[in-house]
Design an enzyme around this catalytic site. Structure first.
Site, PDB file in Angstrom:
ATOM      1  CG  ASP A  97      40.272  44.563  38.459  1.00  5.02           C
ATOM      2  OD1 ASP A  97      40.762  44.244  39.566  1.00  5.02           O
ATOM      3  OD2 ASP A  97      39.830  43.726  37.658  1.00  5.02           O
ATOM      4  CG  ASN A 113      38.731  45.859  33.706  1.00  3.01           C
ATOM      5  OD1 ASN A 113      38.922  45.347  34.794  1.00  3.01           O
ATOM      6  ND2 ASN A 113      38.264  45.173  32.679  1.00  3.01           N
ATOM      7  CG  HIS A 115      38.724  42.311  29.631  1.00  2.14           C
ATOM      8  ND1 HIS A 115      37.877  42.007  28.594  1.00  2.14           N
ATOM      9  CD2 HIS A 115      37.973  42.313  30.764  1.00  2.14           C
ATOM     10  CE1 HIS A 115      36.648  41.837  29.077  1.00  2.14           C
ATOM     11  NE2 HIS A 115      36.673  42.007  30.386  1.00  2.14           N
ATOM     12  CG  HIS A 141      42.099  38.981  36.717  1.00  2.00           C
ATOM     13  ND1 HIS A 141      42.019  40.263  37.207  1.00  2.00           N
ATOM     14  CD2 HIS A 141      41.212  38.920  35.697  1.00  2.00           C
ATOM     15  CE1 HIS A 141      41.147  40.948  36.507  1.00  2.00           C
ATOM     16  NE2 HIS A 141      40.634  40.149  35.582  1.00  2.00           N
ATOM     17  CG  HIS A 179      37.648  38.987  37.054  1.00  2.00           C
ATOM     18  ND1 HIS A 179      37.643  39.519  35.778  1.00  2.00           N
ATOM     19  CD2 HIS A 179      36.596  38.117  37.083  1.00  2.00           C
ATOM     20  CE1 HIS A 179      36.643  38.978  35.074  1.00  2.00           C
ATOM     21  NE2 HIS A 179      35.993  38.134  35.842  1.00  2.00           N
ATOM     22  CG  HIS A 195      35.599  45.423  38.615  1.00  2.00           C
ATOM     23  ND1 HIS A 195      35.328  46.239  37.535  1.00  2.00           N
ATOM     24  CD2 HIS A 195      36.694  44.705  38.262  1.00  2.00           C
ATOM     25  CE1 HIS A 195      36.220  46.020  36.575  1.00  2.00           C
ATOM     26  NE2 HIS A 195      37.050  45.077  37.001  1.00  2.00           N
TER      27      HIS A 195
HETATM   28 FE   FE2 Z   1      38.922  40.795  34.574  1.00  2.00          FE
END
Ligand code: FE2
Length: 265
Positions: free
Chosen positions: A8, A40, A69, A153, A178, A180
């Site tokens: 991401d 993101n 998102h 994700h 997702h 991170h």
């Molecule tokens: Fe996410």
């Protein structure tokens, strides 16, 4: 075929490092095809704008995947149907715009990229396993595509691991995005699929999963002065994997994680 998959891309720091380092990284690793999760990438860390999309494609990304998102920046609705290089999770609830997968041509080969979203601790979506099975009836490895790359994700490790084993031997790679936070379980599964539970983020790691750490602590403490989450703006680290896929079988010869930049300094 060497495929680079980036975790991401988080806020302006993430965009900046991809813009400045991706071309060199591709040259150094002899990358043929690059996929990045861009959900993101926006200034506030939520969603992706048209400008972000163009910046990442211009920087050398071939396909951008997304996640929970995806619709946070409404302007993306203007391009999601026509931009084949931008995909959203395939198993979102029915009736949503855009495509959940695409097949792209590179070096006379076809590479399918499938974007999925987990069912556990995520917004409501269609059943991950049965939906994936449906997609793979239409995209069979070595028949419909030479390589199949899956970005799942999702929030939880076990769901990602289960999908990895479920698809083992049917796809080139399954990696998670997702959370991170990169996991250290990069491996080739029994039947030849490359796997990593989460490939981390491209962003500032002096943070709480890419977000400003002081503000995040305030949020956890229920401090009334806490603002909405916003990305940490320090120097970023690039995180992802390089999958070396066999041109004959479409399965993986190797998977190696990439993690470089300003990480924990
Ligand atoms: Fe996410």
């Amino acid at each position: 075929m060497k495929i680079l998959i980036l975790g991401d891309i988080c806020g302006p720091s993430g965009i900046k490092i991809v813009k400045s380092k991706l071309q060199d990284l591709k040259k150094e690793k002899k990358i043929d095809f690059t996929i990045a999760n861009g959900e993101n990438a926006a200034e506030n860390g939520k969603g992706i704008t048209k400008k972000n999309f163009k910046e990442l494609i211009d920087a050398g990304v071939d396909v951008i995947t997304t996640g929970n998102h995806v619709w946070d920046q409404k302007e993306i609705l203007e391009i999601i149907d026509k931009e084949k290089k931008l995909i959203r999770p395939a198993n979102l609830l029915e009736g949503q715009p855009g495509n959940g997968y695409g097949i792209y041509k590179i070096k006379n080969k076809k590479i399918a990229v499938i974007n999925l979203i987990g069912n556990v601790f995520m917004k409501k979506s269609q059943d991950l396993f049965s939906f994936t099975e449906k997609i793979l009836k239409n995209i069979i490895l070595k028949k419909d595509a030479d390589f199949i790359v899956v970005d799942l994700h999702g929030e939880i490790t076990s769901e990602k691991m289960a999908l990895g084993h479920y698809l083992d031997g049917k796809v080139t790679s399954v990696v998670g995005t997702h959370t991170h936070v990169p996991t250290s379980d990069t491996k080739i599964l029994k039947k030849g699929t490359a796997y990593q539970t989460d490939i981390g983020m491209c962003g500032d790691y002096d943070s709480v999963i890419g977000m400003n750490k002081e503000n995040s602590i305030k949020k956890f403490k229920k401090d009334p002065t806490a603002k909405s989450h916003f990305p940490a703006k320090g120097k970023a680290t690039i995180s992802g994997v390089v999958v070396d896929a066999d041109d004959n079988t479409g399965l993986a010869n190797s998977i190696n994680s990439i993690f470089f930049g300003n990480n924990f300094k």
